[in-house]
Design an enzyme around this catalytic site. Structure first.
Site, PDB file in Angstrom:
ATOM      1  N   ARG A 282      21.636 -20.345  -6.499  1.00 50.03           N
ATOM      2  CA  ARG A 282      22.882 -19.979  -7.400  1.00 50.03           C
ATOM      3  C   ARG A 282      22.356 -19.710  -8.871  1.00 50.03           C
ATOM      4  O   ARG A 282      22.905 -18.945  -9.486  1.00 50.03           O
ATOM      5  CB  ARG A 282      23.910 -20.861  -7.476  1.00 50.03           C
TER       6      ARG A 282
ATOM      7  N   GLU B 158       0.941  -1.098   0.134  1.00 52.05           N
ATOM      8  CA  GLU B 158       0.006  -0.011   0.029  1.00 52.05           C
ATOM      9  C   GLU B 158       0.806   1.110   0.005  1.00 52.05           C
ATOM     10  O   GLU B 158       0.556   2.333  -0.543  1.00 52.05           O
ATOM     11  CB  GLU B 158      -0.928   0.054   1.180  1.00 52.05           C
TER      12      GLU B 158
END
Length: 374
Positions: free
Chosen positions: A218, A60
């Protein structure tokens, strides 16, 4: 949908908010993945945003900032948000107050927040301030995005997803332990994306001693590394194991006290929790409760067949993420050690949620039947 200025209806606006929430899939944990779109009465998009990393602004606030940066007033506007605006002071201030102060006239939310600190209070405060509130649009999609958060808040356990890579006949490794690589590089990268969305990755000491894996992310970009959880009843983990390489939280659950080893592991940054069951092994159900208290929403399991079997036997697995390679291996190690069952009716019933091709392999997502009804 790619719009900053198009006129769209309420359902489409919530779809944009849901897309914003998905954008935070690898980022927001342990906070829920939330998106927000602010629109005027004509459906014109004034601003949008998604929740940032823990301690950062919620969706918000990001949407309000976006609207301001574009020179748009939000007075009298409608905020479409995928979860009830928070009403408490946590790492950030209450979003419901920020919406009221900005002059938002209406909030359309997908779901109430299951967090007991919110749980309808955000809606109540908005209504008390004269803001119109509607709830329900996009509820199924918003809940699916946050099954881990809902699980932790409602069941006080993480959502447990078990990942397995196997041949078409269910073999995960040869009898000598060789398993690299049964599936292809695309499946391995996809598996890293599922690791990245989890709060923590769980493995067992057998996997660490046999393979010395790092179990970090990774293959895909991520803003945060998930924590690692190791089940190690006798604290056998070597101090030079590769799991210590990545900078992340590391929790080691043991069943026996070993003060010297515990001190050495904690000196390396690990948290050691001694939590035995009556059989002298780690109490897995109690471990799940403890992980929930440590704000673990989604727990991604990459373990051997023994620990996999124990987790299934204890009823702790919610979902399976299975990669099947187009090859037959025959005799070898299976997905899990479980059973033998006496009757077929005792089998664990699953619902297939998705079947997709990933590179040359097939990815199956199967959920324990009825498990998401909490």
């Amino acid at each position: 949908m790619n719009t900053r200025s198009g006129v769209i209806d309420a359902a489409a606006l919530m779809d944009v908010a849901l897309a914003c929430a998905r954008e935070g899939l690898l980022r927001t944990s342990p906070n829920p993945r939330v998106g927000c779109v602010i629109s005027n009465g004509d459906g014109f998009v004034l601003g949008w945003g998604s929740t940032q990393r823990a301690g950062g602004p919620h969706a918000e606030i990001m949407a309000l900032r976006d609207a301001k940066s574009r020179g748009h007033s939000v007075v009298g506007a409608t905020a479409y948000v995928t979860l009830e605006p928070c009403s408490h002071h946590g790492r950030t201030g209450p979003c419901c107050d920020a919406l009221v102060e900005a002059g938002i006239a209406k909030v359309v939310a997908s779901l109430a927040d299951p967090n007991p600190l919110v749980a309808g209070n955000g809606f109540s405060r908005l209504r008390a301030a004269g803001v119109d509130v509607e709830v329900g649009l996009g509820a199924a999609q918003a809940r699916e995005l946050n099954l881990g958060f809902f699980s932790r808040m409602v069941r006080q356990t993480p959502w447990v997803r078990m990942k397995v890579a196997a041949s078409l006949d269910g073999t995960t490794a040869l009898n000598n332990g060789a398993s690299q690589w049964i599936t292809g590089p695309e499946a391995r990268a996809d598996g890293h994306a599922w690791r990245a969305r989890a709060c923590a990755v769980l493995t067992g000491i057998g996997t660490v001693l046999a393979d010395d894996p790092r179990l970090d992310v990774r293959e895909v970009h991520t803003e945060r590394q998930p924590a690692l959880v190791l089940v190690d009843s006798d604290l056998q983990v070597p101090l030079n194991a590769s799991i210590f390489i990545a900078a992340r939280d590391l929790y080691i659950y043991a069943a026996a006290q070993n003060h010297a080893k515990k001190n050495a592991l904690e000196a390396m940054g690990a948290t050691v929790v001694v939590m035995p069951n009556e059989h002298g092994k780690v109490d897995l159900p109690a471990m799940m409760k403890d992980l929930a208290r440590r704000e673990i929403n989604e727990l991604h399991v990459e373990a051997g067949s023994k620990l996999n079997g124990s987790l299934v036997r204890e009823g702790l697995v919610d979902e399976l993420l299975v990669y099947l390679a187009p090859k037959l291996i025959g005799e070898g190690r299976g997905m899990l050690q479980w059973g033998p069952l006496e009757e077929l009716s005792h089998a664990l019933a699953l619902d297939f949620k998705a079947v997709d091709k990933v590179g040359g392999d097939v990815r199956l997502v199967a959920r324990v039947a009825g498990r998401d009804c909490f």
